[in-house]
Design a protein around this motif. Structure first.
Motif, short mmCIF file in Angstrom:
data_model
loop_
_atom_site.label_atom_id
_atom_site.label_comp_id
_atom_site.label_asym_id
_atom_site.label_seq_id
_atom_site.Cartn_x
_atom_site.Cartn_y
_atom_site.Cartn_z
N TRP A 1 0.83 -1.20 0.00
CA TRP A 1 0.00 0.00 0.00
C TRP A 1 0.87 1.26 0.00
O TRP A 1 0.65 2.19 -0.78
CB TRP A 1 -0.93 -0.03 1.22
N LEU A 2 1.88 1.29 0.88
CA LEU A 2 2.76 2.46 0.99
C LEU A 2 3.61 2.64 -0.26
O LEU A 2 3.74 3.76 -0.78
CB LEU A 2 3.66 2.35 2.23
N VAL A 3 4.18 1.53 -0.77
CA VAL A 3 5.01 1.61 -1.97
C VAL A 3 4.16 2.06 -3.16
O VAL A 3 4.59 2.88 -3.97
CB VAL A 3 5.71 0.25 -2.25
N ALA A 4 2.92 1.53 -3.23
CA ALA A 4 2.01 1.93 -4.32
C ALA A 4 1.71 3.42 -4.24
O ALA A 4 1.72 4.12 -5.26
CB ALA A 4 0.72 1.12 -4.24
N ALA A 5 1.47 3.91 -3.04
CA ALA A 5 1.18 5.34 -2.86
C ALA A 5 2.39 6.17 -3.24
O ALA A 5 2.26 7.26 -3.83
CB ALA A 5 0.77 5.61 -1.42
N ALA A 6 3.59 5.67 -2.92
CA ALA A 6 4.82 6.40 -3.23
C ALA A 6 5.14 6.37 -4.71
O ALA A 6 5.76 7.29 -5.25
CB ALA A 6 5.99 5.82 -2.43
N THR A 7 4.70 5.29 -5.40
CA THR A 7 5.04 5.12 -6.81
C THR A 7 4.25 6.09 -7.70
O THR A 7 4.80 6.70 -8.61
CB THR A 7 4.80 3.67 -7.26
N GLY A 8 2.95 6.21 -7.45
CA GLY A 8 2.16 7.12 -8.27
C GLY A 8 0.69 6.78 -8.28
O GLY A 8 0.30 5.70 -7.81
N ALA A 9 -0.10 7.69 -8.81
CA ALA A 9 -1.56 7.55 -8.79
C ALA A 9 -2.03 6.29 -9.51
O ALA A 9 -2.92 5.59 -9.03
CB ALA A 9 -2.20 8.79 -9.40
N PHE B 1 -1.20 3.24 -7.53
CA PHE B 1 -2.00 3.26 -6.31
C PHE B 1 -3.43 2.80 -6.59
O PHE B 1 -4.02 2.07 -5.78
CB PHE B 1 -2.01 4.68 -5.72
N HIS C 1 -5.75 8.98 -4.49
CA HIS C 1 -4.31 9.01 -4.31
C HIS C 1 -3.87 10.35 -3.72
O HIS C 1 -3.06 10.40 -2.77
CB HIS C 1 -3.61 8.76 -5.64
N ILE D 1 -1.89 10.86 -0.20
CA ILE D 1 -0.56 11.49 -0.20
C ILE D 1 -0.56 12.72 0.72
O ILE D 1 0.38 12.92 1.52
CB ILE D 1 -0.16 11.91 -1.64
N LEU E 1 -0.53 11.42 4.35
CA LEU E 1 0.70 10.72 4.73
C LEU E 1 1.92 11.64 4.76
O LEU E 1 2.88 11.36 5.47
CB LEU E 1 0.96 9.55 3.78
N ALA F 1 9.24 4.19 1.42
CA ALA F 1 8.02 4.66 0.74
C ALA F 1 7.43 5.86 1.46
O ALA F 1 7.10 6.88 0.83
CB ALA F 1 7.00 3.53 0.66
N LYS G 1 9.59 8.90 1.01
CA LYS G 1 9.47 9.41 -0.36
C LYS G 1 8.18 10.22 -0.52
O LYS G 1 8.18 11.29 -1.11
CB LYS G 1 9.50 8.24 -1.35
N ILE G 2 7.10 9.68 0.04
CA ILE G 2 5.82 10.38 -0.01
C ILE G 2 5.94 11.72 0.71
O ILE G 2 5.51 12.76 0.23
CB ILE G 2 4.70 9.52 0.64
#
Lengths: 131, 125
Positions: A47-55, A58, B51, B55, B58, B117, B120-121
């Motif tokens: 979930w966190l990696v998906a959120a960090a990767t992009g919309a 995610f 999203h 973001i 977080l 993660a 980065k966010i």
């Protein structure tokens, strides 16, 4: 020496010979929940990696968590989390030296009743917040 | 008569770590309980959100710090608890050592992925 070591070593009685009690059941379930949560952290990581990767990524993760299968996993995850959390609190009570009398059984029952009710409450709250 | 003098107990025991592991398990357990309650409170408001909203939440400094603290606490607790499970059920030396190594690797891996993660966010693209 070789004669004695060839004989199987005596083992202490295990699960199968005891009558299943509440405290025993909760102890076993606590460990199973712990193991489940251990691998369940992969969901948090995803979930966190998906959120960090992009919309876009995610949304893929969200779609999975929103599907019936994802919801089923999340429901199980919520219950395991709450059950384990209450189990930890129960262990803290034991660590202070309390709760070893007949109230052990009450504590064990309350863990299960508590975890089921809190899980239902949390999901109800999530549904209300979502709408 | 005292059967375990301090000089013998300190830093000793079967694993030469005394009660350190037990204490760390309890300590991270207590931290995890507190942080989990806060974490559940945060995550429950993010169910089904977009999203951008996720973001935005977080990346708030306090939320980021809570997440990082929680992840560190969970990872250490997970590693210690799974170590006890492995030591309870696996008695073949090679299998045991392999699983103990995998356990450490898994907990560090998941923990680092989560921390990276969330940072980065928080720091933005």
């Amino acid at each position: 020496m070789s004669e004695t070591s060839a004989r199987p070593r005596p083992v202490s009685p295990h699960l199968t010979i005891y009558r299943l009690t509440w405290t025993m059941a909760m102890s076993i379930i606590h460990r199973i929940c712990g193991i489940g949560l251990y691998f369940g952290t992969l969901l948090l990581a995803w979930w966190l990696v998906a959120a960090a990767t992009g919309a876009k990524y995610f949304d893929t993760a969200s779609a999975f968590f929103g599907s019936w299968f994802g919801q089923l996993i999340l429901l199980g995850y919520t219950w395991a989390l709450v059950h384990y959390l209450l189990g930890l609190i129960r262990h803290f009570i034991w660590d202070t030296g309390f709760g070893f009398g007949p109230e052990r059984q009450t504590l064990a029952r309350m863990t299960l009743v508590g975890s089921v009710s809190i899980t239902i409450l949390l999901w109800a709250l999530a549904l209300v917040l979502r709408s | 008569m005292m059967r375990t003098p301090l000089s013998r107990v300190r830093g000793l025991g079967a694993a030469h770590h005394g009660t350190e592991q037990f204490w760390l398990e309890r300590l991270t357990g207590a931290f995890s309980v507190i942080l989990l309650v806060i974490l559940i409170g945060i995550v429950i408001t993010l169910v089904g959100r977009s999203h951008a909203t996720v973001i935005a939440t977080l990346s708030k400094p306090l939320v980021t710090v809570i997440f990082v603290a929680a992840i560190i606490s969970f990872s250490i607790h997970m590693k210690l608890v799974m170590q006890v499970v492995i030591e309870d059920y696996v008695h073949t030396p090679l299998r045991k050592v392999t699983l103990l190594m995998l356990n450490t690797f898994f907990c560090w891996g998941v923990g680092l992925a989560c921390v990276f993660a969330i940072l980065k966010i928080s720091f933005g693209p």
